[in-house]
Design a protein around this motif. Structure first.
Motif, PDB file in Angstrom:
ATOM      1  N   ILE A 227       0.835  -1.202   0.000  1.00  0.00           N
ATOM      2  CA  ILE A 227       0.000   0.000   0.000  1.00  0.00           C
ATOM      3  C   ILE A 227       0.870   1.253   0.000  1.00  0.00           C
ATOM      4  O   ILE A 227       0.610   2.208  -0.732  1.00  0.00           O
ATOM      5  CB  ILE A 227      -0.972  -0.034   1.193  1.00  0.00           C
ATOM      6  CG1 ILE A 227      -2.035  -1.104   0.923  1.00  0.00           C
ATOM      7  CG2 ILE A 227      -1.629   1.310   1.396  1.00  0.00           C
ATOM      8  CD1 ILE A 227      -2.997  -1.327   2.044  1.00  0.00           C
ATOM      9  N   ALA A 265      -1.126   5.943  15.229  1.00  0.00           N
ATOM     10  CA  ALA A 265      -2.220   5.545  14.345  1.00  0.00           C
ATOM     11  C   ALA A 265      -2.631   6.698  13.430  1.00  0.00           C
ATOM     12  O   ALA A 265      -2.945   6.503  12.257  1.00  0.00           O
ATOM     13  CB  ALA A 265      -3.411   5.077  15.165  1.00  0.00           C
ATOM     14  N   GLN A 268      -0.588   6.922  10.328  1.00  0.00           N
ATOM     15  CA  GLN A 268      -0.998   6.019   9.251  1.00  0.00           C
ATOM     16  C   GLN A 268      -2.156   6.623   8.457  1.00  0.00           C
ATOM     17  O   GLN A 268      -2.168   6.590   7.235  1.00  0.00           O
ATOM     18  CB  GLN A 268      -1.444   4.691   9.836  1.00  0.00           C
ATOM     19  CG  GLN A 268      -0.352   3.655   9.885  1.00  0.00           C
ATOM     20  CD  GLN A 268      -0.869   2.382  10.505  1.00  0.00           C
ATOM     21  OE1 GLN A 268      -1.388   2.396  11.618  1.00  0.00           O
ATOM     22  NE2 GLN A 268      -0.740   1.295   9.789  1.00  0.00           N
ATOM     23  N   ILE A 269      -3.125   7.176   9.194  1.00  0.00           N
ATOM     24  CA  ILE A 269      -4.273   7.778   8.516  1.00  0.00           C
ATOM     25  C   ILE A 269      -3.800   8.898   7.608  1.00  0.00           C
ATOM     26  O   ILE A 269      -4.289   9.053   6.492  1.00  0.00           O
ATOM     27  CB  ILE A 269      -5.303   8.290   9.551  1.00  0.00           C
ATOM     28  CG1 ILE A 269      -5.850   7.119  10.352  1.00  0.00           C
ATOM     29  CG2 ILE A 269      -6.433   9.028   8.855  1.00  0.00           C
ATOM     30  CD1 ILE A 269      -6.889   7.485  11.382  1.00  0.00           C
ATOM     31  N   PHE A 272      -2.702   7.509   4.250  1.00  0.00           N
ATOM     32  CA  PHE A 272      -3.800   7.159   3.345  1.00  0.00           C
ATOM     33  C   PHE A 272      -4.513   8.412   2.844  1.00  0.00           C
ATOM     34  O   PHE A 272      -4.910   8.485   1.681  1.00  0.00           O
ATOM     35  CB  PHE A 272      -4.783   6.238   4.054  1.00  0.00           C
ATOM     36  CG  PHE A 272      -4.222   4.883   4.321  1.00  0.00           C
ATOM     37  CD1 PHE A 272      -3.760   4.106   3.284  1.00  0.00           C
ATOM     38  CD2 PHE A 272      -4.131   4.396   5.606  1.00  0.00           C
ATOM     39  CE1 PHE A 272      -3.229   2.860   3.519  1.00  0.00           C
ATOM     40  CE2 PHE A 272      -3.605   3.152   5.855  1.00  0.00           C
ATOM     41  CZ  PHE A 272      -3.152   2.382   4.810  1.00  0.00           C
ATOM     42  N   ALA A 273      -4.668   9.389   3.737  1.00  0.00           N
ATOM     43  CA  ALA A 273      -5.350  10.618   3.339  1.00  0.00           C
ATOM     44  C   ALA A 273      -4.565  11.320   2.234  1.00  0.00           C
ATOM     45  O   ALA A 273      -5.147  11.853   1.287  1.00  0.00           O
ATOM     46  CB  ALA A 273      -5.539  11.534   4.543  1.00  0.00           C
TER      47      ALA A 273
ATOM     48  N   LEU B 133      -9.241   0.944  -1.670  1.00  0.00           N
ATOM     49  CA  LEU B 133      -8.418   0.210  -0.701  1.00  0.00           C
ATOM     50  C   LEU B 133      -7.976   1.124   0.440  1.00  0.00           C
ATOM     51  O   LEU B 133      -8.070   0.773   1.617  1.00  0.00           O
ATOM     52  CB  LEU B 133      -7.192  -0.318  -1.453  1.00  0.00           C
ATOM     53  CG  LEU B 133      -6.430  -1.487  -0.916  1.00  0.00           C
ATOM     54  CD1 LEU B 133      -7.281  -2.724  -1.031  1.00  0.00           C
ATOM     55  CD2 LEU B 133      -5.156  -1.667  -1.717  1.00  0.00           C
ATOM     56  N   ALA B 134      -7.516   2.313   0.076  1.00  0.00           N
ATOM     57  CA  ALA B 134      -7.032   3.255   1.082  1.00  0.00           C
ATOM     58  C   ALA B 134      -8.172   3.723   1.985  1.00  0.00           C
ATOM     59  O   ALA B 134      -8.005   3.837   3.203  1.00  0.00           O
ATOM     60  CB  ALA B 134      -6.370   4.453   0.409  1.00  0.00           C
ATOM     61  N   ILE B 138      -8.609   3.585   6.043  1.00  0.00           N
ATOM     62  CA  ILE B 138      -8.917   4.749   6.881  1.00  0.00           C
ATOM     63  C   ILE B 138     -10.090   4.418   7.808  1.00  0.00           C
ATOM     64  O   ILE B 138     -10.038   4.689   9.008  1.00  0.00           O
ATOM     65  CB  ILE B 138      -9.233   5.979   6.006  1.00  0.00           C
ATOM     66  CG1 ILE B 138      -7.968   6.421   5.261  1.00  0.00           C
ATOM     67  CG2 ILE B 138      -9.755   7.128   6.865  1.00  0.00           C
ATOM     68  CD1 ILE B 138      -8.162   7.618   4.368  1.00  0.00           C
ATOM     69  N   LEU B 141      -8.881   2.227  10.606  1.00  0.00           N
ATOM     70  CA  LEU B 141      -8.050   2.948  11.568  1.00  0.00           C
ATOM     71  C   LEU B 141      -8.881   3.895  12.419  1.00  0.00           C
ATOM     72  O   LEU B 141      -8.663   4.026  13.621  1.00  0.00           O
ATOM     73  CB  LEU B 141      -6.948   3.725  10.824  1.00  0.00           C
ATOM     74  CG  LEU B 141      -5.843   2.857  10.242  1.00  0.00           C
ATOM     75  CD1 LEU B 141      -4.959   3.664   9.312  1.00  0.00           C
ATOM     76  CD2 LEU B 141      -5.004   2.262  11.365  1.00  0.00           C
ATOM     77  N   ASN B 145      -9.327   3.538  16.500  1.00  0.00           N
ATOM     78  CA  ASN B 145      -8.831   4.574  17.399  1.00  0.00           C
ATOM     79  C   ASN B 145      -9.938   5.362  18.102  1.00  0.00           C
ATOM     80  O   ASN B 145      -9.658   6.342  18.767  1.00  0.00           O
ATOM     81  CB  ASN B 145      -7.918   5.533  16.634  1.00  0.00           C
ATOM     82  CG  ASN B 145      -6.621   4.849  16.287  1.00  0.00           C
ATOM     83  OD1 ASN B 145      -5.832   4.540  17.168  1.00  0.00           O
ATOM     84  ND2 ASN B 145      -6.419   4.553  15.019  1.00  0.00           N
TER      85      ASN B 145
END
Lengths: 293, 327
Positions: A227, A265, A268-269, A272-273, B133-134, B138, B141, B145
């Motif tokens: 990814i 965490a 990581q977001i 992807f963002a 996928l992304a 998200i 996650l 959280n």
């Protein structure tokens, strides 16, 4: 705070170097073959396991594992090309079908590694002398510095190969126009097989670096790297090697800097963002204007 | 795709006759299948196996609306499922909703998520797949959280004593029948034809007066609501939800593989694919539990290489005249 930021910058560069290599090989595959390789992460982890086995079974240090991983994965890639690609290229929509096929490949490879190495996280207990070095104000582990040096060397060698040699130029030409180079008399099947093998070899070598840079790996870490690879490739513009190198470094910096300011965490977001934002706002990547000309 | 000769010729009577044959056949087969599933708890057959069979038929069919009818490959399909599962679990556990009241909210959550993801519909091909996928990552996650008192943290949410296997089985059956009915209707409706037209050539469809954006959105929302419902019902059936299982990428993998195995773009394809593959899965799982993942992966590769159109798709290519009767 300054030390933290400096730390983030240096680690960002180092991690970014690894990401850049993953992106570079992935973009090469897409550019030449139009394959979206979801299994790329498993190739990388496979390389890490090669180094692990060589070190634990034969006592070979990770640096010597690099050429072994390169050779093994080059051969595997060459064989894999002739096993998979001729049939795949005959399907209705090879691009999306390649994604699906490599998705299956990724599951299968992860399962094989799980059967052989089990689900525990592994790491290589090899220590460089001295164990860490001072860079400016901060200490960085020697393994990470060595890995960064290797990543830079590989990137430089590949840049020279792609821009300075005839086979490299043929590869770039294949990315630009696959039909036209056949008219000039390039054997496009052989060239594609070579591209596939080369990309696989780079992935394997990157795996050895992953074992040096990151604390641990397990059979299921492959998907994360795939990814990240996609993020880097899309940011750099699909099929653009220089863009992938730049985007890899940028993404590594962004990721490490956000771990300085944000919880793990959230970092990581953020990754992807960034991916979603780049695709939605600028689908041709940060160097997109080059691809359009 | 092959143009349906009957739809281009404006012969209403003939079309109606064809529709009648088509829907009669569908009703007959649907009736037999419904009776079979209705009898599963009564005859004390393997409840779990049939529950998951229905779940996968629904998932694969909904995926088919996006992939087969609309031409999008949502590789983050699990997002809808996971959000649906958590919606039901949170409503039941934290707000004390009865399960049957909470389930429609799961469907609604799927629609809301579909609307949130709608801007990605202007992407195509591989870009859409990667973004999807992304976005799924998200979602996972974000839920992971969230505060522990809402989502239960890494232990997940236990629904406690609300398990009613047989009732949830019948609810799953209801969801499946509604899904299959909608897709059957969709395949013959104006919307379905517009979707296929947009998939094949959006510009041409636009010229013919199809509202491309709206048609795509409708197709997308149909594909979004059913996996969310599946997630909700499954949460109820197993009584526990956690992010590891509810957002497991294997859920997407299985959905995609089952749909492709049967054949995208046909109504029967995903059903046939799910039946064959779930049955094979059960067979393999019992024999070699360790090899299950490996076989799933290898099966995908072989499917793409040797049967890219799936079972039903290949059959229809060999016997195009059967297209009339096989939806």
């Amino acid at each position: 705070m300054e030390i933290l930021i400096l730390n983030g910058l240096i680690n960002g560069l180092i991690v970014g170097g690894v990401y850049a290599l993953i992106g570079l090989s992935l973009t090469l595959l897409y550019g030449v073959l139009r394959i979206v390789n979801f299994a790329h992460g498993e190739f990388v982890i496979g390389g890490a396991f090669v180094a692990y086995v060589l070190f634990n079974a034969l006592g070979v240090p990770p640096l010597l594992a690099l050429p072994v991983a390169a050779a093994v994965f080059f051969a595997l890639g060459w064989i894999g090309y002739y096993l998979l690609m001729p049939r795949l290229s005959r399907s209705d929509d090879p691009e999306i079908m390649s994604f699906l096929m490599m998705y299956g490949m990724s599951i299968a490879l992860a399962a094989v590694m799980l059967l052989v190495f089990e689900a525990d996280s592994r790491s290589i207990d090899y220590a460089f002398e001295p164990i860490s070095m001072q860079v400016g104000l901060v200490y960085v582990s020697t393994a990470r510095l060595v890995a960064f040096g290797i990543a830079v060397a590989i990137a430089a060698a590949l840049t020279w190969f792609l821009f300075g040699t005839l086979p490299g130029k043929a590869l770039r030409a294949a990315i630009m126009n696959r039909e036209a180079i056949q008219i000039i008399g390039v054997d496009v099947v052989k060239l594609s097989a070579f591209a596939f093998a080369l990309a696989t070899a780079i992935a394997g070598v990157t795996g050895v670096l992953v074992a040096l840079v990151f604390p641990a790996f397990n059979p299921f870490s492959g998907a994360e790297y795939a990814i990240i690879g996609f993020i880097v490739v899309v940011m750099g513009g699909l099929g653009n090697p220089v863009g992938a190198l730049l985007a890899g470094i940028l993404y590594g910096l962004a990721e490490q800097m956000s771990t300085v300011f944000l919880p793990q965490a959230m970092a990581q977001i953020v990754g992807f963002a960034i991916l979603v934002a780049v695709i939605l706002i600028r689908p041709t990547g940060i160097l997109g204007w080059r691809a359009q000309r | 795709m092959q143009a349906d000769a009957r739809t281009t010729a404006p012969r209403a009577a003939e079309r109606e006759a064809a529709d009648r044959v088509y829907f009669t056949l569908a009703a007959l087969i649907g009736g037999v299948v419904s009776v079979y599933f209705l009898l599963v708890p009564v005859l004390d057959l393997n409840l779990a196996f049939h529950f998951y069979l229905m779940l996968w038929i629904t998932m694969a069919s909904a995926f088919n609306v996006a992939a087969g009818f609309s031409g999008y490959m949502p590789f983050g399909f699990v997002a809808f499922y996971g959000v649906g599962a958590f919606t039901t679990a949170i409503l039941v556990k934290n707000l004390g909703f009865p399960v049957l009241v909470a389930l429609p909210f799961s469907g609604a959550a799927g629609v809301v998520l579909g609307l949130l993801f709608a801007p990605t519909l202007r992407l195509s091909g591989i870009y859409f797949a990667i973004v999807s996928l992304a976005l799924a990552s998200i979602c996972r996650l974000v839920i992971t959280n969230m505060p522990e008192e809402i989502t239960g943290g890494s232990f997940g949410l236990q629904l406690g004593s609300r398990a009613e296997p047989v009732l949830s089985f019948y609810v799953m059956m209801g969801v499946m029948l509604v899904a299959l009915g909608s897709i059957l209707w969709l395949s013959r409706s104006r919307l379905g034809k517009a979707l296929r037209a947009v998939r094949d050539d959006a510009e041409a469809a636009d010229m013919m007066g199809v509202n491309v954006t709206r048609v795509r959105l409708y197709g997308w929302l149909i594909a979004a609501v059913f996996p969310a419902l599946c997630g909700g019902v499954e949460a109820w059936y197993t009584n526990v939800v956690d992010t590891e299982t509810a957002f497991n990428t294997l859920i997407t993998a299985k959905t995609v593989i089952y749909a492709v195995a049967g054949g995208l773009g046909t109504v029967t394809g995903p059903i046939v694919g799910s039946v064959v593959m779930v049955w094979l899965d059960e067979l393999i799982w019992r024999q070699f539990p360790l090899l299950n993942l490996l076989i799933l992966g290898v099966a995908t590769v072989l499917l793409v290489l040797f049967l890219p159109r799936g079972l039903v798709g290949t059959l229809l290519r060999r016997r195009p005249q059967w297209r009339r009767y096989i939806p």
